[in-house]
Design an enzyme around this catalytic site. Structure first.
Site, PDB file in Angstrom:
ATOM      1  N   CYS A   1       0.841  -1.216   0.000  1.00 32.46           N
ATOM      2  CA  CYS A   1       0.000   0.000   0.000  1.00 32.46           C
ATOM      3  C   CYS A   1       0.870   1.257   0.000  1.00 32.46           C
ATOM      4  CB  CYS A   1      -0.924  -0.029   1.225  1.00 32.46           C
ATOM      5  SG  CYS A   1      -1.785   1.524   1.539  1.00 32.46           S
TER       6      CYS A   1
ATOM      7  N   CYS B   1      -0.022   3.948   2.599  1.00 27.10           N
ATOM      8  CA  CYS B   1       0.366   3.501   3.946  1.00 27.10           C
ATOM      9  C   CYS B   1       1.796   3.923   4.261  1.00 27.10           C
ATOM     10  CB  CYS B   1       0.250   1.981   4.057  1.00 27.10           C
ATOM     11  SG  CYS B   1      -1.419   1.326   3.869  1.00 27.10           S
TER      12      CYS B   1
END
Length: 340
Positions: free
Chosen positions: A76, A79
């Site tokens: 991700c 993230c």
């Protein structure tokens, strides 16, 4: 659902707020390189957990101190942007909150029970239950507000970080027109936190006040593009940019204040000279007179040179700031001219 996971927590009661190490005066913190952190060390503040440890690390622990849970995954991209910012905010809270990181690839059961459909997702737990949260990579200022709100909601007080203390001290010095001392403090903040957009924007203002447009421009250009969009600092950056552009324009104005006034006395419709006069007045510190000259140009011929006077006036308002009396009064004068 979240309630399915958290129903078996320990008995309630008033949350036991973690001991907070209160920072000292800004001067001492600056002398120490703007360091600081929880007394227990980052290992107690930030930890990785999983399905097996979730009850102890999040639910049970949230009866002692608010727990922030960051659900993430290695693949991700957002993230990777959000994670370090949350960790920084948690460290700056100095024990008022803790952070638990959950890799959903390794703990899919938790993601399913929490009904997580996209990441990053952040939840805050107090007394065994989720009380707040957000989805996606949000601005750093929003993360700080989230942490502060969480701490205050749990009955605690989030201490200011050394960086925040230094920024406040620098702002007070700037308000007192002590730009040189403020610049020294801001330089230390930038050295400690190179990506701090607020520090760089204010440092640019200090350089500009000292007449060093080159260093002011360098300070602005060094602000990371993603942080320049943060609503908490975007206005301040815009103000400095406008002031810098005005200073650069003023340097190119043709003639001194007296010379330009003489030109206008002979030809009141010389709009370029009037705009140059406004810039010269601004550079000399007479912003109110600069506003009046631009409004006079608008009154005489608003459309001249693609409304050059109005555009310059709006840039002045941006450089002053929306709450500045010169902006407030200038907008009233402009309205009376436009709608009379």
């Amino acid at each position: 659902m979240a309630d399915m996971m958290i129903g078996g927590g320990p008995k309630g009661g008033a949350p036991k707020q973690a001991a907070q190490q209160q920072p000292g005066p800004a001067e001492g913190l600056l002398g120490g390189g703007l360091g600081g952190g929880a007394a227990g060390g980052a290992g107690e503040l930030i930890k990785n957990s999983n399905t097996r440890g979730f009850m102890a690390d999040v639910i049970d622990a949230s009866y002692d101190v608010p727990i922030i849970v960051d659900f993430w995954a290695p693949w991700c991209g957002p993230c990777k942007q959000l994670g370090p910012q949350i960790e920084k905010a948690v460290r700056e809270a100095r024990g008022a909150v803790r952070l638990v990181k959950i890799n959903i690839d390794e703990s899919p059961e938790i993601a399913q029970q929490m009904r997580i459909q996209s990441i990053p997702v952040v939840y805050a737990f107090v007394q065994g239950r989720p009380v707040d949260g957000f989805v996606g990579a949000v601005p750093e200022s929003q993360i700080k507000t989230f942490v502060k709100r969480l701490v205050q909601g749990a009955g605690g007080t989030a201490p200011e970080s050394p960086v925040e203390q230094a920024l406040e001290q620098a702002k007070a010095l700037m308000d007192a027109n002590d730009m040189a001392t403020a610049a020294g403090i801001l330089a230390q903040v930038v050295q400690h936190d190179p990506g701090n957009a607020v520090a760089r924007a204010r440092l640019a203002r200090c350089h500009l006040a000292a007449g060093d447009g080159k260093r002011a421009r360098q300070a602005l250009d060094a602000i990371p593009a993603d942080k320049a969009k943060d609503p908490a600092v975007a206005g301040e950056i815009a103000t400095v940019k406008a002031a810098l552009e005005l200073a650069e324009s003023a340097a190119g104005a043709q003639g001194s204040i007296e010379e330009l006034k003489q030109k206008l006395s002979g030809n009141p419709k010389d709009h370029q000279s009037r705009i140059d006069l406004a810039l010269a007045l601004y550079a000399a510190g007479n912003g109110e007179a600069a506003v009046d000259e631009l409004i006079e140009s608008i009154r005489r011929e608003r459309a001249w040179n693609d409304e050059a006077a109005r555009k310059q006036l709006l840039k002045l308002f941006e450089a002053f700031g929306p709450a500045d009396p010169r902006t407030v009064q200038g907008r009233r004068k402009l309205s009376s001219v436009l709608f009379s």
